[in-house]
Write an enzyme that holds these catalytic residues in place. Structure first.
Site, PDB file in Angstrom:
ATOM      1  N   SER A  27      -4.912   0.076   2.163  1.00  0.00           N
ATOM      2  CA  SER A  27      -4.710  -0.752   3.359  1.00  0.00           C
ATOM      3  C   SER A  27      -5.160  -0.039   4.632  1.00  0.00           C
ATOM      4  CB  SER A  27      -3.236  -1.137   3.460  1.00  0.00           C
ATOM      5  OG  SER A  27      -2.968  -1.828   4.660  1.00  0.00           O
ATOM      6  N   SER A  53     -10.765   1.119  -5.701  1.00  0.00           N
ATOM      7  CA  SER A  53     -11.000   1.575  -4.326  1.00  0.00           C
ATOM      8  C   SER A  53     -12.406   2.135  -4.170  1.00  0.00           C
ATOM      9  CB  SER A  53      -9.968   2.639  -3.934  1.00  0.00           C
ATOM     10  OG  SER A  53      -8.671   2.080  -3.861  1.00  0.00           O
ATOM     11  N   HIS A 108       1.500   9.124   9.312  1.00  0.00           N
ATOM     12  CA  HIS A 108       2.964   9.115   9.270  1.00  0.00           C
ATOM     13  C   HIS A 108       3.404  10.559   9.118  1.00  0.00           C
ATOM     14  CE1 HIS A 108       7.048   8.053   8.499  1.00  0.00           C
ATOM     15  NE2 HIS A 108       7.008   8.089   7.183  1.00  0.00           N
ATOM     16  N   ASP A 191      10.693   5.647  12.278  1.00  0.00           N
ATOM     17  CA  ASP A 191       9.987   4.788  11.328  1.00  0.00           C
ATOM     18  C   ASP A 191      10.854   4.529  10.101  1.00  0.00           C
ATOM     19  OD1 ASP A 191       7.181   3.636  10.552  1.00  0.00           O
ATOM     20  OD2 ASP A 191       7.822   4.762   8.798  1.00  0.00           O
ATOM     21  N   SER A 252      17.310 -24.520  20.902  1.00  0.00           N
ATOM     22  CA  SER A 252      18.249 -25.455  21.538  1.00  0.00           C
ATOM     23  C   SER A 252      19.464 -24.724  22.093  1.00  0.00           C
ATOM     24  CB  SER A 252      18.719 -26.495  20.517  1.00  0.00           C
ATOM     25  OG  SER A 252      19.562 -25.875  19.546  1.00  0.00           O
TER      26      SER A 252
END
Length: 332
Positions: A27, A53, A108, A191, A252
């Site tokens: 990804s 891949s 990360h 994270d 609402s």
């Protein structure tokens, strides 16, 4: 207030002559490799084997290499592999070929923050963490936009680590939106916390319990699904586009009153206390230790959890309604 870096603050010059190896072509890997190439950066794709891949990378115009070959021929190594694979790949395919002046880059901070990977002192280590899944990173870039990102430096051997992190962020389109400087510790811990208590764990469990409560009370599962699960996307989209105030303005007055009174009864202070406990486990390293141990044993918790969700009434009802839901979606 955090400083937000945009295109005008950042130059690609610091990485323009560098050779970049993107490890992984899933990804994020595919999105980064394509965006970097489109930004004029010299990119190679490093993969462990000639699988799907590899074929996808070839179809996209790359000539993929085995991981170690990509590393040997590059100045900047970008880890875009699953967290739990990175340590093995680093030890076996990257570390033997590291030289002074090379860069290790992450999307990360998990492996660096929890010291699963301990880099030598003569390389730069930095991070660019896009705040969107890879396909969105690519889609926004291709349309002239970009998703926001966080950047951080862990080790600045060259004295230019932050400049290079920002340059990579620009090359994948992040500075078109905005980039905020953080630390590996802050990015990793926030994270993980978001995933566990809100984005994945919390919101899924909230929707499932709401659905189950209605069905157990005798309401039709299809109606319960629309009210407790399907509409969640519509509400979250409003929050994403207009904030909480904008969302409340759009619903609402009955929804406002019910939400403001009953919401705090269901999600009360005791939930916040348990969230603090989850954060403590992340900050202390207990979660990471448990996850590393679980992964080493085959990740059966994930396998059993996926099976349970897949066989649940709410998931079966969702599958039966998906055609109806998607049929009315406007064509993009």
């Amino acid at each position: 207030m955090a400083k937000i870096y945009t295109d005008k603050d950042v130059s690609l010059d610091v990485i323009k002559e560098k050779r970049v190896a993107v490890l992984g072509y899933g990804s994020q890997g595919r999105a980064w490799a394509l965006n970097l190439r489109d930004s004029g950066i010299k990119v190679s794709v490093g993969l462990e084997r000639e699988g799907n891949s590899w074929k996808q990378a070839e179809n996209d115009g790359f000539k993929p290499l085995r991981t170690e070959e990509a590393v040997r021929n590059s100045d900047i190594i970008i880890f875009l592999l699953p967290d739990m694979i990175q340590r093995t790949v680093y030890l076996e395919r990257v570390k033997p070929y590291l030289k002074e002046g090379m860069d290790l880059v992450f999307a990360h901070g998990f492996n660096i923050h929890y010291r699963l990977i301990e880099p030598p002192s003569n390389v730069d280590v930095y991070m660019i963490a896009p705040k969107a899944p890879g396909p969105i990173v690519r889609e926004y870039f291709a349309k002239g936009g970009g998703v926001p990102a966080l950047v951080a430096t862990y080790q600045d051997h060259s004295g230019k680590a932050l400049q290079k992190a920002l340059a990579v962020a620009k090359a994948i389109g992040a500075t078109r939106a905005g980039v905020i400087e953080t630390t590996f510790k802050e990015e990793t811990e926030t994270d993980l916390f978001g995933e566990q208590v809100d984005l994945v764990g919390g919101v899924m469990q909230l929707m499932r319990y709401a659905f189950q409560t209605l069905v157990e009370a005798g309401y039709q599962p299809e109606v319960a699904y629309f009210e407790t699960i399907n509409e969640m996307k519509l509400i979250v989209d409003l929050v994403y586009e207009k904030g909480f105030s904008g969302m409340l303005t759009a619903v609402s007055d009955t929804a406002k009153y019910g939400g403001m009174t009953v919401g705090k009864m269901v999600i009360d202070e005791s939930v916040k206390e348990r969230m603090k406990k989850a954060l403590d486990n992340i900050r202390s390293g207990k979660f990471a230790e448990k996850w590393v141990e679980e992964y080493g044993k085959g990740a059966n918790t994930i396998k059993e959890g996926m099976k349970e969700v897949d066989n649940s009434t709410e998931e079966k009802v969702g599958r039966s309604l998906r055609d109806i839901i998607l049929r009315g979606k406007p064509k993009s």
